[in-house]
Design an enzyme around this catalytic site. Structure first.
Site, mmCIF file in Angstrom:
data_model
loop_
_atom_site.group_PDB
_atom_site.id
_atom_site.type_symbol
_atom_site.label_atom_id
_atom_site.label_comp_id
_atom_site.label_asym_id
_atom_site.label_seq_id
_atom_site.Cartn_x
_atom_site.Cartn_y
_atom_site.Cartn_z
ATOM 1 N NE ARG A 31 -0.406 37.028 -13.073
ATOM 2 C CZ ARG A 31 -1.572 37.651 -13.152
ATOM 3 N NH1 ARG A 31 -2.354 37.425 -14.196
ATOM 4 N NH2 ARG A 31 -1.955 38.492 -12.227
ATOM 5 C CD GLU B 173 -2.928 0.998 2.353
ATOM 6 O OE1 GLU B 173 -3.485 -0.112 2.454
ATOM 7 O OE2 GLU B 173 -3.229 1.964 3.075
ATOM 8 C CD GLN C 105 17.530 34.012 -6.178
ATOM 9 O OE1 GLN C 105 17.456 34.437 -5.035
ATOM 10 N NE2 GLN C 105 18.663 33.662 -6.735
#
Lengths: 381, 91
Positions: free
Chosen positions: A270, A244, A281
């Protein structure tokens, strides 16, 4: 250790991505609002044989290696935006692993074909109202009477529980013994007298995934439905957790890769103050951290899969894998919402959904805190 | 070092909790006394597989095989191919 994928594995990974983009590209929002399970998508996954991947062909499976199964979950996490569906599918496979590893020939022949075909929904019931990460302190009791077990108690938060046809129930069979030796696994089917399922519980994320309570009131389970041997429950639990904690992080890593790509693309497009935001940065560092975690996560994930394919034990590696990838995904989603600004916070962009979904990944299958405890114990601390 | 002593040494150094004694005779019930719990058995099985090159899976994964130093010793000897001697020496 060489983790180079074979041409077949690469092709299969691309095939699952293509399948997801073409067949699982539905709008998740209406399902989120209604809380319904995407049945059509489930059936498509079944037709694609995704549920039967790691199981022997004689039981209806594909006989694929575990790394291929891991790659499939990673591809689904990457290309399918419905993390609830992917988690439901992973749960189905994990239930099959328990039956395949510990079930009698009769149980395997009876249950695995229907599991592989996705005809029946499988769940594993471990968590109880009073025991979460401390799962083995469960109180649900299975008392042996002649040739059957009488099951009493309740389980909660059970994945696939409200729609389950078959449930692997962990219960105390000998309260006098410690957890090792005192817990066993029984396979309960929907319709058995004394077995009831709740309606799905509402959650902050993974909304299409059906989680709920299960109730056992003097539910009579034939002894032939004992999975493994009596008293083997804790060991089955430990064994299944190794699988799992490799399989669920595979899907998370795929999602992390998608979040990275979305964030990178946005940071390049953008602009703010005359420059792309990625050139700052403070933004770039968020994206480079995603990339670093993606690469490191891939390393530990493939190592786990490789160990399991070689029939090796991997409890330490699986806990590291689960902890690292789930926390990396959660942080990546937080950072992605942040760098998308107001758009990231809006539902329309579907980034906030990934964040809501990702929080659960640090809780289920043992919280991050528990993973630290396990790692410490396995280091001899 | 004999096999049994190697097993005993691992249990004492890795699984016995702080403040507990280090005396561990062959017949001490490791699970019933809480020395081996559900996490400890994962460490023990991993150790046995790694150190003695045996594979432990499926029906061998039962608490009875890990009940005491003596039963673990017998189990490792039985799983070893070719059969390992009880006085097997490791590096």
């Amino acid at each position: 250790m060489d983790f180079e994928l074979t041409d077949e594995q690469k092709l299969w990974q691309e095939t699952v991505i293509k399948f997801s983009r073409e067949q699982l590209a539905y709008d998740v929002t209406p399902y989120e609002q209604s809380g319904e399970f995407p049945w059509e998508a489930w059936r498509k996954c079944a037709d694609m044989q995704l549920m039967g991947l790691p199981f022997p062909e004689e039981y209806g499976g594909c006989g694929a290696d575990f790394l291929t199964t891991v790659l499939s979950l990673k591809a689904l996490g990457y290309a399918c935006k419905d993390a609830g569906l992917v988690h439901a599918l992973a749960t189905q496979i994990l239930c099959g692993q328990q039956i395949n590893l510990f079930g009698s020939e009769e149980l395997k022949r009876h249950f695995l074909p229907m599991l592989c075909r996705g005809e029946k929904i499988f769940a594993q019931a471990i968590t109880e109202p009073g025991s979460g990460s401390d799962a083995l302190s469960m109180r649900t009791r299975a008392e042996k009477q002649l040739d059957q077990y009488i099951l009493n108690g309740s389980k909660t938060f059970i994945t696939n529980g409200p729609m389950a046809d078959v449930v692997i129930v962990f219960a105390q069979t000998d309260p006098q013994k410690k957890t090792l030796g005192g817990i066993s696994c029984l396979i309960v089917e929907d319709g058995m007298a004394g077995f009831q399922k709740s309606t799905p519980l509402k959650k902050m994320g993974l909304t299409t995934l059906q989680n709920g309570e299960l109730f056992f009131d003097s539910c009579m389970v034939p002894q032939e439905r004992l999975l493994g041997k009596e008293g083997q429950g804790a060991i089955i639990f430990n064994e299944s957790m190794e699988w799992e904690r490799s399989l669920l992080p595979a899907a998370h890593l795929g999602t992390l890769e998608r979040v990275l790509e979305t964030s990178l693309s946005y940071a390049k497009e953008r602009s703010a103050f005359g420059k792309n935001i990625g050139s700052y940065q403070a933004v770039a560092n968020k994206i480079t951290s995603m990339k670093i975690n993606l690469e490191l996560g891939r390393g530990i994930l493939f190592r786990c899969a490789n160990l399991k394919d070689r029939r090796k034990r991997a409890p330490l590696e699986a806990s590291i894998c689960k902890l690292f990838i789930s926390e990396s995904l959660k942080q990546a989603c937080i950072d992605s919402v942040q760098l998308h600004g107001g758009y990231g916070y809006m539902c329309e962009y579907e980034i906030e959904r990934d964040l809501r979904d990702s929080i659960a990944s640090t809780i289920y299958s043992g919280t991050s805190e528990l993973q630290h405890n396990i790692i410490a114990r396995l280091m001899g601390l | 070092m004999p096999l049994k002593e190697k097993i005993r040494q691992f249990i004492v150094s890795e699984l016995v909790g702080n403040g507990q004694g280090t005396e561990l005779n062959d017949s001490v019930l490791l699970i019933d006394s809480g020395i081996i719990d559900s996490l400890g058995i994962m460490a023990l099985i991993g150790y046995l597989e790694e150190k003695f090159s045996i594979e432990i899976a499926g029906e061998d994964l039962i608490p009875e095989n890990f009940a005491s130093v003596a039963t673990i010793n017998d189990f490792v000897l039985q799983k070893s191919t070719p059969p390992m001697r009880a006085t097997w020496t490791l590096n």
